[in-house]
Design an enzyme around this catalytic site. Sequence first.
Site, PDB file in Angstrom:
ATOM      1  N   LYS A   1     -12.606  17.623  20.723  1.00 47.82           N
ATOM      2  CA  LYS A   1     -11.266  17.954  20.218  1.00 47.82           C
ATOM      3  C   LYS A   1     -11.405  18.929  19.053  1.00 47.82           C
ATOM      4  CE  LYS A   1      -9.648  15.219  17.229  1.00 47.82           C
ATOM      5  NZ  LYS A   1      -9.711  16.172  16.070  1.00 47.82           N
TER       6      LYS A   1
ATOM      7  N   ILE B   1     -21.094  13.834  15.791  1.00 47.26           N
ATOM      8  CA  ILE B   1     -20.190  12.837  15.230  1.00 47.26           C
ATOM      9  C   ILE B   1     -19.940  13.133  13.755  1.00 47.26           C
ATOM     10  CG2 ILE B   1     -20.984  11.120  16.885  1.00 47.26           C
ATOM     11  CD1 ILE B   1     -22.537   9.786  14.664  1.00 47.26           C
ATOM     12  N   ALA B   2     -18.838  12.569  13.228  1.00 46.85           N
ATOM     13  CA  ALA B   2     -18.427  12.789  11.833  1.00 46.85           C
ATOM     14  C   ALA B   2     -18.351  14.272  11.517  1.00 46.85           C
ATOM     15  CB  ALA B   2     -19.398  12.078  10.876  1.00 46.85           C
ATOM     16  N   ALA B   3     -17.830  15.046  12.482  1.00 45.73           N
ATOM     17  CA  ALA B   3     -17.796  16.502  12.336  1.00 45.73           C
ATOM     18  C   ALA B   3     -16.402  17.093  12.479  1.00 45.73           C
ATOM     19  CB  ALA B   3     -18.724  17.145  13.368  1.00 45.73           C
ATOM     20  N   GLY B   4     -15.400  16.253  12.754  1.00 49.61           N
ATOM     21  CA  GLY B   4     -14.053  16.776  12.970  1.00 49.61           C
ATOM     22  C   GLY B   4     -13.812  17.242  14.385  1.00 49.61           C
TER      23      GLY B   4
ATOM     24  N   SER C   1     -15.501  13.154  18.437  1.00 50.42           N
ATOM     25  CA  SER C   1     -16.482  12.593  19.367  1.00 50.42           C
ATOM     26  C   SER C   1     -16.155  11.149  19.741  1.00 50.42           C
ATOM     27  CB  SER C   1     -17.883  12.668  18.757  1.00 50.42           C
ATOM     28  OG  SER C   1     -18.875  12.323  19.693  1.00 50.42           O
TER      29      SER C   1
ATOM     30  N   SER D   1     -13.258   9.509  19.135  1.00 56.05           N
ATOM     31  CA  SER D   1     -11.891   9.423  19.655  1.00 56.05           C
ATOM     32  C   SER D   1     -11.841   9.814  21.128  1.00 56.05           C
ATOM     33  CB  SER D   1     -10.962  10.336  18.845  1.00 56.05           C
ATOM     34  OG  SER D   1     -10.880   9.922  17.503  1.00 56.05           O
ATOM     35  N   SER D   2     -12.583  10.846  21.469  1.00 51.96           N
ATOM     36  CA  SER D   2     -12.582  11.304  22.859  1.00 51.96           C
ATOM     37  C   SER D   2     -13.251  10.291  23.776  1.00 51.96           C
ATOM     38  CB  SER D   2     -13.281  12.657  22.959  1.00 51.96           C
ATOM     39  OG  SER D   2     -12.996  13.274  24.192  1.00 51.96           O
TER      40      SER D   2
ATOM     41  N   ASP E   1      -6.448   9.891  16.331  1.00 53.45           N
ATOM     42  CA  ASP E   1      -6.677  11.009  17.244  1.00 53.45           C
ATOM     43  C   ASP E   1      -6.773  10.580  18.702  1.00 53.45           C
ATOM     44  OD1 ASP E   1      -6.711  12.683  15.088  1.00 53.45           O
ATOM     45  OD2 ASP E   1      -8.881  12.993  15.069  1.00 53.45           O
TER      46      ASP E   1
END
EC number: 2.7.1.148
Length: 288
Positions: free
Chosen positions: A11, A101-104, A107, A109-110, A140
């Site tokens: 996302k 992950i933890a990157a906005g 990961s 959420s999808s 999200d």
Amino acid sequence: MKSFCVKAPAKINLFLHIVEKKETGYHLIEGLFVFANLSNFLEIKVGEKDFRYDNSIVEFVNSELRISNKYNTIMRAINLLLRYAPVRAKVTVKVVKNIPIAAGLGSGSSDAGAVIRTLGKLWEIEKSILNEIALSVGADVPASVDSKPVLVRGIGEELHPIKEFSLPTNVVLVKPKKKFLSTPEVFSKYAGNFSKPIKWDGNAERNLLKLLKETRNDLQKIAISLVPEINDMILALESQKGSVLSRMSGSGVACFGMFDSEENAKAAAANIRDKQPEWWVCDTQLIV
């Protein structure tokens, strides 16, 4: 046993405005979410009738950080979905993590969205219930169930699908390999003025690029104060041939650059990867 192999696409928040903060502490947002071909891959297996309440299993492969097998977005989604399943069943999920992950980039959420989409269809759960489950898992996640371009409002529950997608679809994603940001931490530091809601109508949808250039990511300055490399990544993306728009995605350390052609996007990714080997770089396309 039934088995499914599904994708959980990355996302990207093309813009993110903070419009209000509720007394409960939740921030009301407004943003344009799109999804990319870069995906995690999930193998979901649904076993026979089983009445135990701790029987589901989640396994993560190739993750940058260790993720609890019991406390994660997938397990929360499964436990909520099982309340509406025809029978209590054992669900096993194996996740190959390709999205940082933890990157906005959504990961987790999808992943949850893919599980809700798959099991919801299998068990014929009503769409309204699936939306409630998704929001319970994370802000999200509702947008990640269908993984299509959408304007998001509220705390993530108000979705306005994009019917006329008029943006370039070639993007380059960049993040520092060993830097991460916590969404709660970034939101907790936001003390700026709240943004006014944009005017969303047919004209805005037909001119998405014009709209984007009038928007921003309200969390970007805070994130840069925590990870200064974010600004370097944005400048690196903006300096490439064919660059259309670059900014941070969501509340994480990843930034995106939108390009006018696949050729320029691939060249930009190669240039940045060559000059900044300590950055993770990926060129991909948006799903429209």
